[in-house]
Design a protein around this motif. Sequence first.
Motif, PDB file in Angstrom:
ATOM      1  N   LEU A  90      46.161  13.172  34.375  1.00 11.03           N
ATOM      2  CA  LEU A  90      46.161  11.768  34.764  1.00 11.03           C
ATOM      3  C   LEU A  90      45.197  11.607  35.934  1.00 11.03           C
ATOM      4  O   LEU A  90      45.243  12.389  36.889  1.00 11.03           O
ATOM      5  CB  LEU A  90      47.569  11.333  35.170  1.00 11.03           C
ATOM      6  N   LEU A  91      44.336  10.594  35.850  1.00 11.72           N
ATOM      7  CA  LEU A  91      43.330  10.380  36.875  1.00 11.72           C
ATOM      8  C   LEU A  91      43.501   9.023  37.536  1.00 11.72           C
ATOM      9  O   LEU A  91      43.929   8.053  36.902  1.00 11.72           O
ATOM     10  CB  LEU A  91      41.922  10.447  36.258  1.00 11.72           C
ATOM     11  N   VAL A  92      43.150   8.968  38.794  1.00 12.88           N
ATOM     12  CA  VAL A  92      43.108   7.714  39.530  1.00 12.88           C
ATOM     13  C   VAL A  92      41.816   7.705  40.346  1.00 12.88           C
ATOM     14  O   VAL A  92      41.389   8.752  40.846  1.00 12.88           O
ATOM     15  CB  VAL A  92      44.362   7.524  40.431  1.00 12.88           C
ATOM     16  N   ILE A  93      41.188   6.544  40.423  1.00 10.07           N
ATOM     17  CA  ILE A  93      39.977   6.385  41.244  1.00 10.07           C
ATOM     18  C   ILE A  93      40.264   5.340  42.302  1.00 10.07           C
ATOM     19  O   ILE A  93      40.821   4.274  42.013  1.00 10.07           O
ATOM     20  CB  ILE A  93      38.760   5.965  40.393  1.00 10.07           C
ATOM     21  N   LYS A  94      39.887   5.669  43.529  1.00 11.29           N
ATOM     22  CA  LYS A  94      39.960   4.725  44.645  1.00 11.29           C
ATOM     23  C   LYS A  94      38.545   4.517  45.157  1.00 11.29           C
ATOM     24  O   LYS A  94      37.728   5.440  45.130  1.00 11.29           O
ATOM     25  CB  LYS A  94      40.882   5.256  45.745  1.00 11.29           C
ATOM     26  N   SER A  95      38.275   3.312  45.606  1.00 13.05           N
ATOM     27  CA  SER A  95      36.908   2.937  45.955  1.00 13.05           C
ATOM     28  C   SER A  95      36.864   2.213  47.281  1.00 13.05           C
ATOM     29  O   SER A  95      37.834   1.568  47.687  1.00 13.05           O
ATOM     30  CB  SER A  95      36.339   2.022  44.862  1.00 13.05           C
ATOM     31  N   LYS A  96      35.694   2.332  47.940  1.00 15.95           N
ATOM     32  CA  LYS A  96      35.505   1.585  49.177  1.00 15.95           C
ATOM     33  C   LYS A  96      34.042   1.208  49.341  1.00 15.95           C
ATOM     34  O   LYS A  96      33.133   1.900  48.880  1.00 15.95           O
ATOM     35  CB  LYS A  96      35.989   2.360  50.388  1.00 15.95           C
ATOM     36  N   LEU A  97      33.846   0.097  49.999  1.00 21.54           N
ATOM     37  CA  LEU A  97      32.513  -0.389  50.309  1.00 21.54           C
ATOM     38  C   LEU A  97      31.978   0.370  51.513  1.00 21.54           C
ATOM     39  O   LEU A  97      32.689   0.557  52.506  1.00 21.54           O
ATOM     40  CB  LEU A  97      32.572  -1.893  50.612  1.00 21.54           C
ATOM     41  N   LEU A  98      30.747   0.815  51.416  1.00 21.36           N
ATOM     42  CA  LEU A  98      30.105   1.521  52.524  1.00 21.36           C
ATOM     43  C   LEU A  98      29.123   0.625  53.275  1.00 21.36           C
ATOM     44  O   LEU A  98      28.964   0.758  54.477  1.00 21.36           O
ATOM     45  CB  LEU A  98      29.374   2.763  52.008  1.00 21.36           C
TER      46      LEU A  98
ATOM     47  N   ILE B 155      24.538  -3.514  47.498  1.00 18.73           N
ATOM     48  CA  ILE B 155      25.743  -2.934  48.074  1.00 18.73           C
ATOM     49  C   ILE B 155      25.744  -1.433  47.800  1.00 18.73           C
ATOM     50  O   ILE B 155      25.161  -0.966  46.822  1.00 18.73           O
ATOM     51  CB  ILE B 155      27.048  -3.557  47.526  1.00 18.73           C
ATOM     52  N   LYS B 156      26.387  -0.713  48.692  1.00 17.74           N
ATOM     53  CA  LYS B 156      26.572   0.719  48.545  1.00 17.74           C
ATOM     54  C   LYS B 156      28.068   0.969  48.627  1.00 17.74           C
ATOM     55  O   LYS B 156      28.738   0.463  49.541  1.00 17.74           O
ATOM     56  CB  LYS B 156      25.839   1.454  49.677  1.00 17.74           C
ATOM     57  N   PHE B 157      28.593   1.722  47.666  1.00 17.57           N
ATOM     58  CA  PHE B 157      30.025   1.967  47.649  1.00 17.57           C
ATOM     59  C   PHE B 157      30.324   3.361  47.130  1.00 17.57           C
ATOM     60  O   PHE B 157      29.465   4.024  46.539  1.00 17.57           O
ATOM     61  CB  PHE B 157      30.778   0.899  46.850  1.00 17.57           C
ATOM     62  N   LEU B 158      31.549   3.796  47.378  1.00 21.76           N
ATOM     63  CA  LEU B 158      31.985   5.146  47.033  1.00 21.76           C
ATOM     64  C   LEU B 158      33.233   5.082  46.174  1.00 21.76           C
ATOM     65  O   LEU B 158      34.169   4.334  46.477  1.00 21.76           O
ATOM     66  CB  LEU B 158      32.305   5.936  48.313  1.00 21.76           C
ATOM     67  N   HIS B 159      33.234   5.880  45.091  1.00 21.14           N
ATOM     68  CA  HIS B 159      34.421   6.099  44.272  1.00 21.14           C
ATOM     69  C   HIS B 159      34.884   7.533  44.514  1.00 21.14           C
ATOM     70  O   HIS B 159      34.060   8.451  44.560  1.00 21.14           O
ATOM     71  CB  HIS B 159      34.110   5.995  42.780  1.00 21.14           C
ATOM     72  N   VAL B 160      36.187   7.720  44.630  1.00 22.89           N
ATOM     73  CA  VAL B 160      36.767   9.057  44.717  1.00 22.89           C
ATOM     74  C   VAL B 160      37.793   9.181  43.590  1.00 22.89           C
ATOM     75  O   VAL B 160      38.720   8.366  43.492  1.00 22.89           O
ATOM     76  CB  VAL B 160      37.438   9.314  46.083  1.00 22.89           C
ATOM     77  N   MET B 161      37.579  10.191  42.722  1.00 19.22           N
ATOM     78  CA  MET B 161      38.474  10.439  41.597  1.00 19.22           C
ATOM     79  C   MET B 161      39.456  11.538  41.990  1.00 19.22           C
ATOM     80  O   MET B 161      39.044  12.587  42.493  1.00 19.22           O
ATOM     81  CB  MET B 161      37.668  10.871  40.365  1.00 19.22           C
ATOM     82  N   TYR B 162      40.739  11.265  41.723  1.00 20.54           N
ATOM     83  CA  TYR B 162      41.805  12.208  42.056  1.00 20.54           C
ATOM     84  C   TYR B 162      42.595  12.574  40.805  1.00 20.54           C
ATOM     85  O   TYR B 162      42.734  11.766  39.892  1.00 20.54           O
ATOM     86  CB  TYR B 162      42.808  11.576  43.034  1.00 20.54           C
ATOM     87  N   ASP B 163      43.137  13.778  40.810  1.00 19.30           N
ATOM     88  CA  ASP B 163      44.184  14.140  39.867  1.00 19.30           C
ATOM     89  C   ASP B 163      45.416  13.381  40.363  1.00 19.30           C
ATOM     90  O   ASP B 163      45.872  13.585  41.500  1.00 19.30           O
ATOM     91  CB  ASP B 163      44.418  15.655  39.886  1.00 19.30           C
ATOM     92  N   ALA B 164      45.940  12.488  39.547  1.00 19.55           N
ATOM     93  CA  ALA B 164      47.019  11.604  39.995  1.00 19.55           C
ATOM     94  C   ALA B 164      48.309  12.350  40.317  1.00 19.55           C
ATOM     95  O   ALA B 164      49.097  11.896  41.140  1.00 19.55           O
ATOM     96  CB  ALA B 164      47.290  10.530  38.940  1.00 19.55           C
TER      97      ALA B 164
END
Length: 138
Positions: free
Chosen positions: A72-80, A87-96
């Motif tokens: 199971l995966l979850v992605i969280k994102s933020k604006l840089l 725009i420049k932004f970052l996604h971080v993918m996690y094992d949920a």
Amino acid sequence: MIETYRGIVYPTQLDHMGHMNVQWYTAKFDEATWHFVSALGLTQDYVQGSGMGMAALQNTTHYKAEVMVGRLLVIKSKLLEINNKTIKFLHVMYDAESGQEVATSELIGAHLDRTKRKAVPFPEEIAAKARAMLAAEQ
């Protein structure tokens, strides 16, 4: 960071070595991107009604751990960063389940006039939401 994606790794997404193929990381990050820009006001209604949209300019992905079928995966994102047209932004993918960070994707995108096919300034209401999001991160 805001949650922008939640999903699972399917058997059809594996490569010949038995882990999720890079094309699927990209696909999942792309889905997260549309949730993220929607949170800024770049919604489907905005895209269809305004003739504007987004275009990817740069994408840097780092793979940190192999992801196997059924995870199971979850992605969280933020604006840089936000500029007049980009725009420049970052996604971080996690094992949920474990919380392990498995990949990141940093992107730069341009606000695009879809008819003229060129970058144009963000409307003030979208820029204001982005500035508020940046302020909340700090």
